[in-house]
Every structure is written in C-alpha cells, then in structure tokens.
Design an enzyme around this catalytic site. Structure first.
Site, PDB file in Angstrom:
ATOM      1  N   ASP A  94      89.818  52.478 120.956  1.00  0.00           N
ATOM      2  CA  ASP A  94      90.413  51.905 119.561  1.00  0.00           C
ATOM      3  C   ASP A  94      90.640  53.082 118.678  1.00  0.00           C
ATOM      4  O   ASP A  94      90.326  54.333 118.821  1.00  0.00           O
ATOM      5  CB  ASP A  94      89.551  50.891 119.149  1.00  0.00           C
ATOM      6  CG  ASP A  94      89.837  49.957 117.964  1.00  0.00           C
ATOM      7  OD1 ASP A  94      91.120  49.618 118.042  1.00  0.00           O
ATOM      8  OD2 ASP A  94      88.933  49.383 117.545  1.00  0.00           O
ATOM      9  N   HIS A  95      90.972  52.838 117.379  1.00  0.00           N
ATOM     10  CA  HIS A  95      91.376  53.893 116.305  1.00  0.00           C
ATOM     11  C   HIS A  95      90.662  54.978 116.484  1.00  0.00           C
ATOM     12  O   HIS A  95      89.772  55.572 116.492  1.00  0.00           O
ATOM     13  CB  HIS A  95      90.916  53.321 115.041  1.00  0.00           C
ATOM     14  CG  HIS A  95      91.332  52.091 114.518  1.00  0.00           C
ATOM     15  ND1 HIS A  95      92.442  51.916 113.695  1.00  0.00           N
ATOM     16  CD2 HIS A  95      90.913  50.720 114.650  1.00  0.00           C
ATOM     17  CE1 HIS A  95      92.768  50.766 113.381  1.00  0.00           C
ATOM     18  NE2 HIS A  95      91.803  49.921 114.156  1.00  0.00           N
ATOM     19  N   HIS A 219      94.860  43.545 114.296  1.00  0.00           N
ATOM     20  CA  HIS A 219      93.530  44.299 113.992  1.00  0.00           C
ATOM     21  C   HIS A 219      92.717  43.398 112.709  1.00  0.00           C
ATOM     22  O   HIS A 219      93.331  42.540 112.189  1.00  0.00           O
ATOM     23  CB  HIS A 219      93.698  45.677 113.342  1.00  0.00           C
ATOM     24  CG  HIS A 219      93.943  46.675 114.500  1.00  0.00           C
ATOM     25  ND1 HIS A 219      92.945  47.473 114.832  1.00  0.00           N
ATOM     26  CD2 HIS A 219      94.868  46.949 115.383  1.00  0.00           C
ATOM     27  CE1 HIS A 219      93.482  48.440 115.960  1.00  0.00           C
ATOM     28  NE2 HIS A 219      94.778  47.982 116.242  1.00  0.00           N
ATOM     29  N   GLY A 220      91.573  43.694 112.807  1.00  0.00           N
ATOM     30  CA  GLY A 220      90.864  42.841 111.625  1.00  0.00           C
ATOM     31  C   GLY A 220      90.793  41.340 112.009  1.00  0.00           C
ATOM     32  O   GLY A 220      90.857  40.554 111.177  1.00  0.00           O
ATOM     33  N   ASN A 241      92.023  42.222 118.108  1.00  0.00           N
ATOM     34  CA  ASN A 241      90.638  43.208 117.948  1.00  0.00           C
ATOM     35  C   ASN A 241      89.753  42.408 117.156  1.00  0.00           C
ATOM     36  O   ASN A 241      89.968  42.154 115.894  1.00  0.00           O
ATOM     37  CB  ASN A 241      91.071  44.509 117.345  1.00  0.00           C
ATOM     38  CG  ASN A 241      91.883  45.216 118.223  1.00  0.00           C
ATOM     39  OD1 ASN A 241      92.381  44.870 119.198  1.00  0.00           O
ATOM     40  ND2 ASN A 241      91.687  46.636 117.721  1.00  0.00           N
ATOM     41  N   VAL A 242      88.464  42.309 117.555  1.00  0.00           N
ATOM     42  CA  VAL A 242      87.133  41.572 116.834  1.00  0.00           C
ATOM     43  C   VAL A 242      86.174  42.635 116.917  1.00  0.00           C
ATOM     44  O   VAL A 242      85.962  43.031 118.098  1.00  0.00           O
ATOM     45  CB  VAL A 242      86.933  40.266 117.460  1.00  0.00           C
ATOM     46  CG1 VAL A 242      85.925  39.602 116.858  1.00  0.00           C
ATOM     47  CG2 VAL A 242      88.232  39.529 117.630  1.00  0.00           C
ATOM     48  N   THR A 244      83.507  42.861 113.801  1.00  0.00           N
ATOM     49  CA  THR A 244      82.526  42.480 112.688  1.00  0.00           C
ATOM     50  C   THR A 244      81.803  41.195 113.076  1.00  0.00           C
ATOM     51  O   THR A 244      80.710  41.183 113.162  1.00  0.00           O
ATOM     52  CB  THR A 244      83.187  42.449 111.320  1.00  0.00           C
ATOM     53  OG1 THR A 244      83.811  43.677 111.033  1.00  0.00           O
ATOM     54  CG2 THR A 244      82.325  42.236 110.220  1.00  0.00           C
TER      55      THR A 244
END
Ligand code: 13P
Length: 290
Positions: A94-95, A219-220, A241-242, A244
């Site tokens: 990821d990032h 994302h988020g 993308n998960v 949190t």
C-alpha cells in the site's frame, strides 16, 4: 544475459496476482477488500475470514507501517499464509512514496505495489509513476497509482495533507502515459476517522470509469455506509482499502475486556478483526466468489 530471481519468481507464481483477482471483480461487479497487516494475528484474522466467507482477499503493508513490522518480518509470514490458504490471496504494498522502498518491496516478493505520488505535482506524479511501472512490469509485478489526492494520511513525506478530487479528464492520459495497472481515485473519501459524514461524488466516479478500463481503487474505506460501498461498486470500484475500522474493532475489544491477560487480549483482538473483515466482505459482495 537476464538474471532471473528464481526465489521471487516462484513466490509470485505461487500466489494470486492482484490483477487477476481485480479483473474478475470488475467483470462481475463486486468489490475485494484490501487490508493492512503488521502481525500474525492480523494476517490470520484476514485469511480465516476469507476462508470462512469463501472470498478472495488482498492483504499487505504500507511504507508508514514498516517501523512496526519490516519487510523481513511481515512478508515471509504473509507469503506463507497466502500460499497455504484455501482461497485466493494477493499480496500488495500500500501507499509507498520512496523509490528505494518500492524496489525493496519488489525484491521481497510483492506481486503488486502502490506508488503514491499524489502529493507531487501532476507532471512529477506522472513521470515517477511511469518509471516505477516500467521497472515493476519488467519484474512481472503490477502497480497501483493515485491521481488526485485522498486526504487524511499522516504525513510521511513532509508534504502537506491535501485532498484533491480526481479529474476524470486527466485519468485517461494518466493511465496511457504511466501504464499503471490500477487507479486509486479521490471522490470524497479520506483516510482515518471521518469528522462528518462523507459525501461521495459518484457522478465523478462514473465519469472516471467511462474514461479508463483499469480496476479502480477506493481508499479510506472505514466509516462508510453500506450504501456508500454499494454505490461505489456499482459505479466501477473493485478494490476497497480498509484499515481504521479493523484496528478500531481490535481496540474496542480490548477496551471492553480490560483486565484480561495479554494472551487473551490477543485472541479477543484477532476475533474482533475477523468479524469486521467478514462484515466488509459481505457488503462488498465478495462472499462466495473464491
Ligand atoms: P482507512 O484507514 O480510512 O480505512 O483507509 C485505509 C486505506 O485507504 C489504506 O490505503
């Protein structure tokens, strides 16, 4: 003479390529969850959820998480568990912002990586993305790039945290120039906890979907409603993308059970992360697609 990295090539062949999974999701219009892992409990929670749901899954890590678990620790663990899973598992980075880290990831066995140039100028993002795509493709790996910027990430590069929606008119040329395999889009989501209810720009997403044919990434994903997910999948998102929501589920389980032993805490956290992963798979429509 080309020198093959046999260990790496064998590893990638043994795992599912993220592209293969997302192409199927795009054809059949469902979403596949991407989940970050920094330890064994997270990897096991995700893979056992996927097995129970008979769902494909994508797991990985990100540059910002390498201080907690370096590639040396987490990649062999993920690869081992993915190879032995009863469902398709792809491993993705990821990032990541730095060229050296991306190259280390390719050498470590990632079949797919994300270069995040979203805080660079458009020209610099395009140039860097193309350079990384060229190298990754030559090594048999695929690349996710971001156009526009999804805000809310802690600032690993020293740059400002910005939110800039993806411009549908730029998307086609960006994919053509860079050769990126997947496109992360900014349409109103943000990383982390939302301070107010997010309002997603599905019309913009639909326009992006019309201009490019690569799988689109949201994302988020934490804090969005079921309707948000269904709306984004209907308008062309295939990877979600998960993070949190997963770590919050673990933290809640520990808070509710304060006073338990460390070992019990680990088990409670793992079970909570598995439940949250299963919930997401149900909403994304990936259950039974393995
Ligand atoms: P959340 O932490 O908001 O779910 O975002 C995860 C993400 O997009 C990772 O790339």
């Amino acid at each position: 003479m080309i020198k093959l990295n046999f260990e790496r090539d064998v590893i990638i062949m043994a795992l599912y390529n993220m592209k293969e999974l997302l192409d199927d999701a795009q054809r059949k219009q469902y979403g596949i969850g991407y989940f970050n892992a920094v330890n064994m409990e997270m990897v096991r929670a995700y893979i056992s959820a996927a097995e129970e749901a008979e769902s494909p899954i994508i797991i990985g890590t990100a540059e910002a998480l390498l201080d907690i678990a370096s590639f040396d620790w987490i990649v062999p663990l993920m690869i081992d568990q993915a190879k032995n899973a009863k469902v398709p598992v792809a491993i993705h980075l990821d990032h990541t912002y730095h060229f050296d880290t991306l190259m280390q990831a390719l050498r470590a066995g990632f079949g797919s990586i994300m270069y995040d140039g979203s805080r660079e100028t458009h020209e610099q993002n395009t140039e860097n993305s193309k350079r990384i795509v060229d190298i990754a493709h030559a090594m048999g790996a695929s690349v996710e790039c971001e156009l526009g910027s999804v805000g809310g990430l802690s600032d690993e590069t020293g740059g400002e945290d910005i939110t800039e929606y993806t411009n549908p008119n730029e998307a086609k040329a960006f994919i053509e120039k860079t050769g990126a395999d997947f496109l992360a889009v900014s349409i109103g989501t943000a990383h982390g906890v939302y301070e107010s209810t997010p309002k997603l720009d599905l019309e913009r997403l639909g326009m992006i979907r019309e201009t490019v044919d690569v799988p689109l990434v949201l994302h988020g994903g934490s804090g969005l409603s079921d309707e948000d997910f269904q709306g984004t999948i209907a308008n062309g998102i295939t990877k979600i993308n998960v993070f949190t929501d997963i770590i919050s589920a673990a933290a809640d389980a520990l808070t509710k059970n304060s006073g338990v032993s460390y070992l019990e805490g680990l088990q409670l956290a793992e079970a909570a992360m598995k439940r949250e992963t299963l919930r997401k798979m149900t909403v994304f429509g990936s259950v039974g697609r393995a």
